[in-house]
Design a protein around this motif. Structure first.
Motif, PDB file in Angstrom:
ATOM      1  N   UNK A 499     -44.239 -24.421 -43.375  1.00 55.24           N
ATOM      2  CA  UNK A 499     -43.820 -23.275 -44.191  1.00 55.24           C
ATOM      3  C   UNK A 499     -43.124 -23.836 -45.418  1.00 55.24           C
ATOM      4  N   UNK A 500     -43.623 -23.462 -46.587  1.00 54.10           N
ATOM      5  CA  UNK A 500     -43.069 -24.030 -47.813  1.00 54.10           C
ATOM      6  C   UNK A 500     -43.114 -22.997 -48.928  1.00 54.10           C
ATOM      7  N   UNK A 501     -42.345 -23.276 -49.974  1.00 55.45           N
ATOM      8  CA  UNK A 501     -42.273 -22.407 -51.145  1.00 55.45           C
ATOM      9  C   UNK A 501     -43.289 -22.881 -52.173  1.00 55.45           C
ATOM     10  N   UNK A 502     -44.053 -21.943 -52.749  1.00 58.02           N
ATOM     11  CA  UNK A 502     -45.074 -22.259 -53.746  1.00 58.02           C
ATOM     12  C   UNK A 502     -44.707 -21.581 -55.055  1.00 58.02           C
ATOM     13  N   UNK A 503     -44.452 -22.382 -56.074  1.00 57.91           N
ATOM     14  CA  UNK A 503     -44.176 -21.867 -57.424  1.00 57.91           C
ATOM     15  C   UNK A 503     -42.995 -20.904 -57.454  1.00 57.91           C
ATOM     16  N   UNK A 504     -42.067 -21.024 -56.481  1.00 60.87           N
ATOM     17  CA  UNK A 504     -40.825 -20.256 -56.414  1.00 60.87           C
ATOM     18  C   UNK A 504     -41.052 -18.752 -56.310  1.00 60.87           C
ATOM     19  N   UNK A 505     -42.251 -18.303 -56.135  1.00 59.31           N
ATOM     20  CA  UNK A 505     -42.532 -16.870 -56.032  1.00 59.31           C
ATOM     21  C   UNK A 505     -43.375 -16.522 -54.821  1.00 59.31           C
ATOM     22  N   UNK A 506     -43.887 -17.532 -54.126  1.00 64.34           N
ATOM     23  CA  UNK A 506     -44.755 -17.298 -52.989  1.00 64.34           C
ATOM     24  C   UNK A 506     -44.380 -18.221 -51.837  1.00 64.34           C
ATOM     25  N   UNK A 507     -44.652 -17.742 -50.626  1.00 63.07           N
ATOM     26  CA  UNK A 507     -44.456 -18.542 -49.418  1.00 63.07           C
ATOM     27  C   UNK A 507     -45.830 -18.925 -48.882  1.00 63.07           C
ATOM     28  N   UNK A 508     -45.962 -20.172 -48.528  1.00 66.26           N
ATOM     29  CA  UNK A 508     -47.215 -20.678 -47.965  1.00 66.26           C
ATOM     30  C   UNK A 508     -46.993 -21.040 -46.510  1.00 66.26           C
ATOM     31  N   UNK A 509     -47.778 -20.427 -45.619  1.00 65.28           N
ATOM     32  CA  UNK A 509     -47.711 -20.687 -44.187  1.00 65.28           C
ATOM     33  C   UNK A 509     -49.033 -21.314 -43.767  1.00 65.28           C
ATOM     34  N   UNK A 510     -48.969 -22.512 -43.188  1.00 61.15           N
ATOM     35  CA  UNK A 510     -50.183 -23.207 -42.748  1.00 61.15           C
ATOM     36  C   UNK A 510     -50.031 -23.598 -41.285  1.00 61.15           C
ATOM     37  N   UNK A 511     -50.993 -23.182 -40.454  1.00 61.92           N
ATOM     38  CA  UNK A 511     -51.049 -23.554 -39.045  1.00 61.92           C
ATOM     39  C   UNK A 511     -52.294 -24.416 -38.863  1.00 61.92           C
ATOM     40  N   UNK A 512     -52.102 -25.703 -38.502  1.00 63.89           N
ATOM     41  CA  UNK A 512     -53.209 -26.653 -38.439  1.00 63.89           C
ATOM     42  C   UNK A 512     -53.280 -27.297 -37.066  1.00 63.89           C
ATOM     43  N   UNK A 513     -54.499 -27.643 -36.673  1.00 62.34           N
ATOM     44  CA  UNK A 513     -54.700 -28.419 -35.453  1.00 62.34           C
ATOM     45  C   UNK A 513     -55.710 -29.518 -35.745  1.00 62.34           C
TER      46      UNK A 513
END
Length: 594
Positions: A499-513
């Protein structure tokens, strides 16, 4: 008068049409024909000269290779013959052999001479037959290979004479084991009291053939070797240029000379001889003719494709306009009389006059449809979340938990406690929660799965501490992790939650296997809300719930996509607007829209 005026009107319509069909046809035809005509004119004026220079340069380059190779052959023969001369290593033994009358000593010297000559042959693979001989009688001494009968150096074609050496050839070898073309030399041995002793030496049997056969001109070519008297010493075209015939060669300042139906190109050696290439005119011009034929073919093909595209573009533009006009007429309810800015094109003007009256009505209908779709999505989410009576489930689970605790069943107690927290969280009120709360619920879900399967799952969570209070939709991570557990992860695999911040206006959630991955067909079905085949394939309903939730709460402001390859793992990535206030994003959108 009226007829003439009518004809002028028709001609004007053809040359300067007002319909989009006519305009497109004229523009596309001009855009196809004008470049072809310009390219054709430029090609006709320049390509002939360019191709001629290219062909001539290639021929001279190949001839230069032949000249260098032949000069190398002559130099190699000269160097090897020096070792057999009187001042060479073998020449001194020859003098001892010829001047010694003792049979035993002559036999010993003969063996040494043969050994030295064999050594010379083995260390110089470009040398073939060689021996000593006496002029007049042509008596042969110490040949390294078997010699044909009738050896007569005077019958050989003289190539050139330099520094007391006479070069011959190319000619047929005197090697009795082969019948190939070679070059050779004779060298006088300055042995005291023996004025008639000479050396004869040939190139290797394959050397001359290799010099000519390895060249690639891309056309029919015959080679000539011209001696210092401008006579043919070697010819691959005996009919037109027999050996011994005199040849007029082009001046050194000229690239070529036309003789009959052939072009002759030559390369001059500083030893006085020349090597020439004879090319038929038809073969020489074939590449140029083939280029023009290819250009004509490409031009015709391009014109045909351009006409096809012209027809397709005209059909693509005018057919939708006709359909749009038909649909507009059927949907029109009101007509507003306002001033219009016409385009001057009949079809667009016709569409504008009718579309203007429907614009307001269509916009209102679109807004109503959007609102209805949002309400429908929310009802579907609420329906899924209200399928279980929360109070009944919680009370029943509390009863089971206390009963297990009283009986000392600690694993059951822990499992029921985790399950109760998961259900309480998933069925709770509010559409958004903090990332901290979502991660706590995810950890409880992982504990349940580990107890259920008696297996420790490697779940790696990465999130910055300052993002833990950011708001995301409830029940967002569990369906993604559940999909990875059931359909992706291997026994030794892991699942990563980033879970990380993208361009200070969006949240990016990535679930990987790092599991088995998915095919493009499975990815498409997983994101398709209306796919009827999903349950049959075992893909579940969790991710479609996530898709509907994102669509309901964020509309086009959020996105979800899948990156996956077979046997390389799967990543499901969600991007949504940053929300740290706890405001329900979806409701805010609807209120602003209304």
């Amino acid at each position: 008068m009226n007829t003439l005026k009518h004809m002028r009107h028709i001609v004007g319509k053809v040359i300067f049409p007002t319909s989009i069909k006519g305009k497109l046809t004229n523009v596309l035809l001009l855009s196809s024909l004008v470049p072809l005509l310009l390219i054709g004119m430029i090609s006709y004026m320049s390509m002939h000269s360019i191709l001629e220079k290219k062909i001539t340069s290639g021929i001279h380059s190949n001839l230069e290779q032949v000249r260098i190779s032949l000069e190398s052959v002559l130099s190699n023969l000269n160097y090897a013959s020096q070792q057999l001369a009187f001042d060479g290593r073998v020449g001194k033994d020859i003098y001892k052999y010829l001047s010694n009358e003792h049979p035993y000593d002559r036999k010993v010297l003969a063996g040494e001479i043969e050994t030295e000559m064999n050594l010379l042959t083995s260390t110089n693979p470009n040398i073939g037959l060689m021996f000593y001989y006496f002029t007049g009688s042509n008596q042969i001494l110490f040949p390294n290979l078997q010699v044909k009968e009738g050896f007569n150096p005077d019958a050989l074609p003289k190539f050139t004479k330099l520094h007391g050496l006479t070069y011959y050839g190319p000619h047929q070898t005197y090697n009795a084991q082969f019948n190939r073309t070679v070059m050779s030399l004779t060298r006088k041995i300055d042995v005291p009291d023996l004025d008639q002793l000479y050396i004869y030496m040939e190139t290797d049997n394959r050397l001359v053939d290799m010099i000519f056969n390895k060249l690639q001109y891309g056309m029919s070519v015959s080679h000539l070797i011209i001696d210092t008297d401008n006579r043919v010493a070697y010819s691959e075209d005996q009919d037109s240029f027999p050996i011994g015939s005199e040849v007029v060669l082009p001046d050194e300042r000229e690239n070529r000379l036309q003789v009959g139906s052939n072009y002759i190109f030559d390369e001059y050696s500083n030893q006085g001889w020349r090597v020439a290439a004879v090319i038929p005119l038809e073969s020489y011009k074939r590449e140029i003719v083939n280029w023009f034929l290819l250009f004509i073919l490409v031009a015709c093909l391009s014109l045909g494709i351009s006409l096809a595209f012209a027809w397709l573009i005209r059909r693509t533009v005018t057919r939708p306009l006709t359909g749009l006009n038909r649909e507009i007429r059927s949907m029109e309810h009101n007509q507003f009389v306002t001033e219009l800015q016409l385009t001057g094109t009949d079809e667009f003007d016709y569409s504008l006059r009718r579309f203007h009256g429907m614009k307001t009505t269509i916009m209102e209908l679109i807004e109503n449809i959007k609102l209805s779709e949002r309400n429908k999505s929310r009802l579907e989410v609420e329906k899924m979340m209200s399928q279980i009576n929360p109070h009944f489930v919680h009370n029943t689970l509390d009863t089971i938990r206390w009963q297990a605790r009283m009986n000392g069943q600690e694993d059951i107690d822990r499992m029921i406690s985790s399950l109760n927290r998961v259900l309480h969280y998933n069925l709770g009120k509010g559409e958004t929660v903090s990332i901290r709360e979502e991660l706590d619920a995810l950890r409880d879900y992982i504990v349940l799965q580990e107890i259920r399967y008696q297996f420790h799952f490697d779940i790696r969570i990465s999130v910055e501490s300052d993002q833990l209070e950011s708001r995301i939709p409830r029940f967002m991570l569990q369906p993604l992790v559940e999909n990875a557990l059931y359909h992706g992860i291997r026994d030794d695999g892991f699942i990563r939650v980033d879970i990380s911040l993208v361009e200070e206006e969006q949240i990016r959630i990535a679930v990987s296997d790092d599991g088995i991955g998915m095919t493009p067909e499975e990815q498409e079905q997983l994101l398709d809300e209306n796919c009827q085949d999903r349950k049959r394939r075992g893909l579940g309903i969790g991710i479609p719930y996530v898709v509907r939730t994102l669509k309901y709460q964020y509309g086009d402001d959020a996105s979800i996509h899948i990156k996956s390859k077979r046997d390389e793992g799967t990543s499901i990535i969600i991007t949504l607007p940053l929300n740290v206030t706890g405001e329900e994003h979806g409701h805010a959108r609807i209120n602003r829209g209304g």
